[in-house]
Design a protein around this motif. Sequence first.
Motif, short mmCIF file in Angstrom:
data_model
loop_
_atom_site.label_atom_id
_atom_site.label_comp_id
_atom_site.label_asym_id
_atom_site.label_seq_id
_atom_site.Cartn_x
_atom_site.Cartn_y
_atom_site.Cartn_z
N LEU A 1 -77.34 39.93 -86.34
CA LEU A 1 -78.98 40.29 -87.16
C LEU A 1 -79.53 40.38 -88.15
N PRO A 2 -80.09 39.19 -88.83
CA PRO A 2 -80.08 39.55 -90.01
C PRO A 2 -82.42 39.99 -90.03
N LEU A 3 -82.48 41.02 -90.60
CA LEU A 3 -83.83 41.83 -90.91
C LEU A 3 -83.93 42.50 -91.85
N ILE A 4 -85.50 41.89 -92.28
CA ILE A 4 -86.02 41.90 -93.47
C ILE A 4 -86.34 43.76 -93.50
N LYS A 5 -85.85 44.44 -94.80
CA LYS A 5 -85.76 45.74 -95.14
C LYS A 5 -86.91 45.99 -96.00
N GLU A 6 -87.10 45.45 -96.81
CA GLU A 6 -87.79 45.74 -97.47
C GLU A 6 -88.33 44.60 -98.29
N MET A 7 -89.99 44.39 -98.50
CA MET A 7 -90.87 43.79 -99.93
C MET A 7 -91.26 44.21 -100.54
N ASN A 8 -91.11 43.83 -101.93
CA ASN A 8 -91.73 44.13 -102.52
C ASN A 8 -91.91 43.12 -103.92
N LEU A 9 -93.64 43.07 -103.71
CA LEU A 9 -94.46 41.85 -104.46
C LEU A 9 -95.26 42.17 -105.87
N LYS A 10 -95.00 41.69 -106.75
CA LYS A 10 -95.59 42.02 -107.25
C LYS A 10 -96.51 40.13 -108.32
N TYR A 11 -98.38 40.79 -108.34
CA TYR A 11 -98.80 39.16 -108.63
C TYR A 11 -99.05 39.86 -109.89
N VAL A 12 -98.48 38.63 -110.71
CA VAL A 12 -98.92 38.43 -112.57
C VAL A 12 -99.45 37.93 -112.85
N GLY B 1 -74.99 46.35 -93.32
CA GLY B 1 -74.97 46.73 -94.46
C GLY B 1 -76.30 46.06 -94.77
N GLU B 2 -76.59 46.26 -96.31
CA GLU B 2 -78.20 45.04 -96.89
C GLU B 2 -77.63 44.85 -98.16
N VAL B 3 -78.57 43.73 -98.67
CA VAL B 3 -78.44 43.10 -99.74
C VAL B 3 -79.35 42.85 -100.74
N SER B 4 -80.01 43.00 -101.85
CA SER B 4 -81.30 42.43 -102.37
C SER B 4 -80.82 40.87 -102.25
N VAL B 5 -81.66 39.89 -101.99
CA VAL B 5 -81.60 38.68 -102.18
C VAL B 5 -82.30 38.58 -103.54
N ALA B 6 -81.76 37.77 -103.99
CA ALA B 6 -82.72 37.16 -105.59
C ALA B 6 -83.24 35.56 -104.96
N MET C 1 -86.36 41.19 -102.74
CA MET C 1 -86.28 41.25 -100.55
C MET C 1 -84.64 41.82 -100.37
N ILE C 2 -85.25 42.86 -99.90
CA ILE C 2 -83.75 43.55 -99.43
C ILE C 2 -83.44 43.50 -97.71
N TRP C 3 -82.91 42.44 -97.53
CA TRP C 3 -82.27 42.44 -96.06
C TRP C 3 -81.50 43.07 -95.53
N ALA C 4 -81.41 43.76 -94.21
CA ALA C 4 -80.09 44.14 -93.92
C ALA C 4 -79.64 43.65 -92.65
N TRP C 5 -78.41 44.13 -92.28
CA TRP C 5 -78.25 43.12 -90.81
C TRP C 5 -77.30 43.83 -90.26
N VAL C 6 -77.43 43.95 -89.08
CA VAL C 6 -76.74 44.82 -88.55
C VAL C 6 -76.32 44.08 -86.73
N PRO C 7 -75.04 44.67 -85.16
CA PRO C 7 -74.73 44.03 -84.49
C PRO C 7 -75.96 44.06 -83.99
N LYS C 8 -75.75 42.32 -83.08
CA LYS C 8 -77.00 41.48 -82.15
C LYS C 8 -76.64 42.93 -81.07
N GLN C 9 -77.69 43.26 -80.22
CA GLN C 9 -77.49 43.94 -79.11
C GLN C 9 -77.17 42.90 -77.61
N LYS C 10 -76.14 43.23 -77.40
CA LYS C 10 -75.47 41.85 -76.20
C LYS C 10 -76.08 42.36 -74.95
#
Length: 165
Positions: free
Chosen positions: A95-106, A133-138, A154-163
């Motif tokens: 299951l993908p889950l958004i973990k962090e969103m860092n946004l700088k409006y420039v 785990g988690e990854v920073s997605v470009a 954008m940092i995404w995590a993933w975990v096993p889906k609940q049965k």
Amino acid sequence: MSAPNPLRAFAKKANTYPDWLRQKMLTWMFRYKVKLTGTVSIDILETDLKSVTFRQKNYKKVQNHIGSVHAAGMALLAESSTGFVVGVNLPGDKLPLIKEMNLKYVKRAQGDMHAVAHLTDEQISLMQTQDKGEVSVAVKVTDAQGIEPVICEMIWAWVPKQKKA
């Protein structure tokens, strides 16, 4: 062995069709699954399953007080594009889950917005082999002039889906 991923299977099948039909199929499926993207009419333009290009037209319903795409609309565009590319590369039992969103409006945005998100081969390998785990997605978000008005991490995590019981 990892579970099959129905999102990936759908995207692979859609990629066998002509551009106009592929875009409609991918966009319809994503809007169906992620309701807010349908509300603001986000489109998927193309994907090779390692990267994806999304578009947010500068419709009245997504504009801010100065007539450009609202800051929240830009955030949704970045989150959606990165979520898609993570979603098509995870095994079906994760299951993908958004973990962090860092946004700088420039800069001020003008016109339609595009987001291009991509994963590296190493990131995809981690997603296929690690239970959690988690990854920073470009992702690069640009406006109609090719300017990058928002810098995103954008940092995404993933975990096993609940049965289901």
